[in-house]
Design an enzyme around this catalytic site. Structure first.
Site, PDB file in Angstrom:
ATOM      1  CG  ASN A  14      24.119  17.565  -2.345  1.00 54.46           C
ATOM      2  OD1 ASN A  14      24.420  17.287  -1.184  1.00 54.46           O
ATOM      3  ND2 ASN A  14      24.057  16.654  -3.304  1.00 54.46           N
ATOM      4  CD1 TRP A  15      27.178  23.038   0.630  1.00 55.88           C
ATOM      5  CD2 TRP A  15      27.284  23.238   2.855  1.00 55.88           C
ATOM      6  NE1 TRP A  15      27.120  24.375   0.932  1.00 55.88           N
ATOM      7  CE2 TRP A  15      27.182  24.527   2.294  1.00 55.88           C
ATOM      8  CE3 TRP A  15      27.364  23.132   4.254  1.00 55.88           C
ATOM      9  CZ2 TRP A  15      27.162  25.685   3.070  1.00 55.88           C
ATOM     10  CZ3 TRP A  15      27.333  24.277   5.033  1.00 55.88           C
ATOM     11  CH2 TRP A  15      27.236  25.542   4.438  1.00 55.88           C
ATOM     12  CE  LYS A  16      27.338  16.224  -4.632  1.00 54.81           C
ATOM     13  NZ  LYS A  16      27.739  15.644  -5.902  1.00 54.81           N
ATOM     14  CG  HIS A  49      22.679  12.748  -5.083  1.00 57.09           C
ATOM     15  ND1 HIS A  49      23.831  12.148  -5.544  1.00 57.09           N
ATOM     16  CD2 HIS A  49      22.765  14.052  -5.405  1.00 57.09           C
ATOM     17  CE1 HIS A  49      24.589  13.080  -6.120  1.00 57.09           C
ATOM     18  NE2 HIS A  49      23.966  14.235  -6.050  1.00 57.09           N
ATOM     19  CD  GLU A  51      27.516  12.122  -5.302  1.00 62.74           C
ATOM     20  OE1 GLU A  51      27.210  12.601  -4.192  1.00 62.74           O
ATOM     21  OE2 GLU A  51      27.985  12.819  -6.233  1.00 62.74           O
ATOM     22  CD  GLU A  58      21.783  16.420  -9.160  1.00 62.48           C
ATOM     23  OE1 GLU A  58      22.250  17.537  -8.924  1.00 62.48           O
ATOM     24  OE2 GLU A  58      22.044  15.415  -8.475  1.00 62.48           O
ATOM     25  N   GLY A 101      29.983  16.644 -10.693  1.00 67.43           N
ATOM     26  CA  GLY A 101      31.397  16.810 -10.349  1.00 67.43           C
ATOM     27  C   GLY A 101      31.898  15.672  -9.482  1.00 67.43           C
ATOM     28  CB  SER A 151      29.372  20.450 -13.439  1.00 64.86           C
ATOM     29  OG  SER A 151      29.966  19.211 -13.102  1.00 64.86           O
ATOM     30  N   GLY A 154      26.291  21.154  -6.217  1.00 64.58           N
ATOM     31  CA  GLY A 154      27.180  20.448  -5.302  1.00 64.58           C
ATOM     32  C   GLY A 154      28.433  21.265  -5.024  1.00 64.58           C
ATOM     33  N   GLY A 155      29.532  20.864  -5.690  1.00 64.68           N
ATOM     34  CA  GLY A 155      30.844  21.454  -5.436  1.00 64.68           C
ATOM     35  C   GLY A 155      30.852  22.971  -5.307  1.00 64.68           C
TER      36      GLY A 155
HETATM   37  P1  PGA Z   1      27.993  19.072  -8.626  1.00 63.75           P
HETATM   38  O1  PGA Z   1      26.959  18.166  -7.800  1.00 63.75           O
HETATM   39  O2  PGA Z   1      27.368  20.446  -8.719  1.00 63.75           O
HETATM   40  O3  PGA Z   1      29.250  19.063  -7.815  1.00 63.75           O
HETATM   41  O4  PGA Z   1      28.131  18.452  -9.960  1.00 63.75           O
HETATM   42  C1  PGA Z   1      25.590  18.259  -8.028  1.00 63.75           C
HETATM   43  C2  PGA Z   1      24.904  17.154  -7.266  1.00 63.75           C
HETATM   44  O5  PGA Z   1      25.438  16.041  -7.210  1.00 63.75           O
HETATM   45  O6  PGA Z   1      23.826  17.364  -6.693  1.00 63.75           O
END
Ligand code: PGA
Length: 275
Positions: free
Chosen positions: A25-27, A111, A113, A183, A189, A234, A254-255
């Protein structure tokens, strides 16, 4: 590897082969040039990955056509980070499943977010899930508790409510076509460089077992046994393997997924741990 107790898992639930899944997930982390560069690097290693794990990359919407071309004839699969619950209408800035249908196989919905920053309710998430399914793609539905909910010992209640809302919109036959991602919001992160805390892998596996139980109660054991459920929050190349406890089918990353080399290592770790 420590084994999950399956406290929440009915022993009769069949556990057929579920191919491990790792989702990047490159956000909104990468520029267009960085996205293309990392995608090229992932493609070069795709043959190694494809044997034992399904690897999905979810870039920003405008990058989907470029990455579609880069991953063409490679086993890397493309996913989107969201889709609107309606097919068309007066929704400025939103993206319809019709725009995604020919480009992606997976769509992330719900998600944290999106839930937190865009006011997405359980009902909206469930409708998005249904829209994605109806358009022939696979929704990856994110669920998980906040730090406050965890402190109030409401994790199971929150997860039951979030999964339950999805199950009411889901014909049971379709259950194997969706993916859940557990999650915990407090483990995601922040992008600020400070590492977020993570649950113990055994704790994450217990909650993933609980999600399967809720899905099983609502949709039948036969189908719940075919459902893939990921852990996210994370995950790094160092921690990925530990989270692959029995009943955990992969990771939503993500990150750490924004660096091709790390994403490839994570995918390999997950494939090895699933063997
Ligand atoms: P993260 O993100 O690995 O940076 O914690 C995961 C996500 O939000 O899908």
């Amino acid at each position: 590897m420590p084994r999950c107790s399956y406290e929440h898992m009915p022993s009769e639930v069949p556990m057929p082969e579920r191919r491990p899944l790792v989702v990047a997930n490159w956000k909104m982390y990468l520029t267009p040039a960085e996205s293309r560069r990392e995608a090229e690097l992932i493609r070069k290693r795709a043959a190694v990955l494809a044997r034992s794990v399904e690897a999905v990359v979810c870039p920003s919407f405008p990058l989907l056509p470029d990455l579609h071309a880069i991953f063409f004839k490679s086993p890397i699969v493309l996913g989107a980070q969201d889709a609107h619950m309606e097919e068309a209408g007066p929704y400025t800035g939103d993206v319809s499943v019709l725009h995604l249908q020919k480009l992606v196989r997976y769509v992330i919905v719900g998600h944290s977010e999106r839930r937190r920053l865009h006011g997405e309710t359980d009902e909206i998430v469930a409708r998005k899930m249904r829209r994605v399914l109806n358009a022939g793609m696979h929704p990856i539905v994110c669920v998980g508790e906040t730090a406050e909910e965890r402190a109030a010992e409401a994790t199971l209640e929150v997860v039951r409510r979030q999964v339950g809302a999805v199950m009411t919109e889901l014909p049971v036959l379709e259950l194997p076509r969706i993916v859940f991602a557990y999650e915990p919001v407090w483990a995601i992160g922040t992008g600020a460089g400070t590492p977020a805390p993570q649950p113990a892998p055994g704790e994450a596996a217990e909650i993933i077992g609980f999600i399967r139980k809720v899905a099983s109660d609502a949709g039948g054991r036969r189908y719940a046994g075919k459902l893939r459920i990921l852990y996210g929050g994370s995950v790094t190349a160092k921690t990925a393997a530990a989270f692959m406890e029995p009943g955990v089918d992969g990771a939503l990353v993500g990150g750490a997924s924004t660096k091709a080399t790390d994403f490839i290592t994570i995918a390999q770790e997950i494939a090895d741990a699933a063997r």
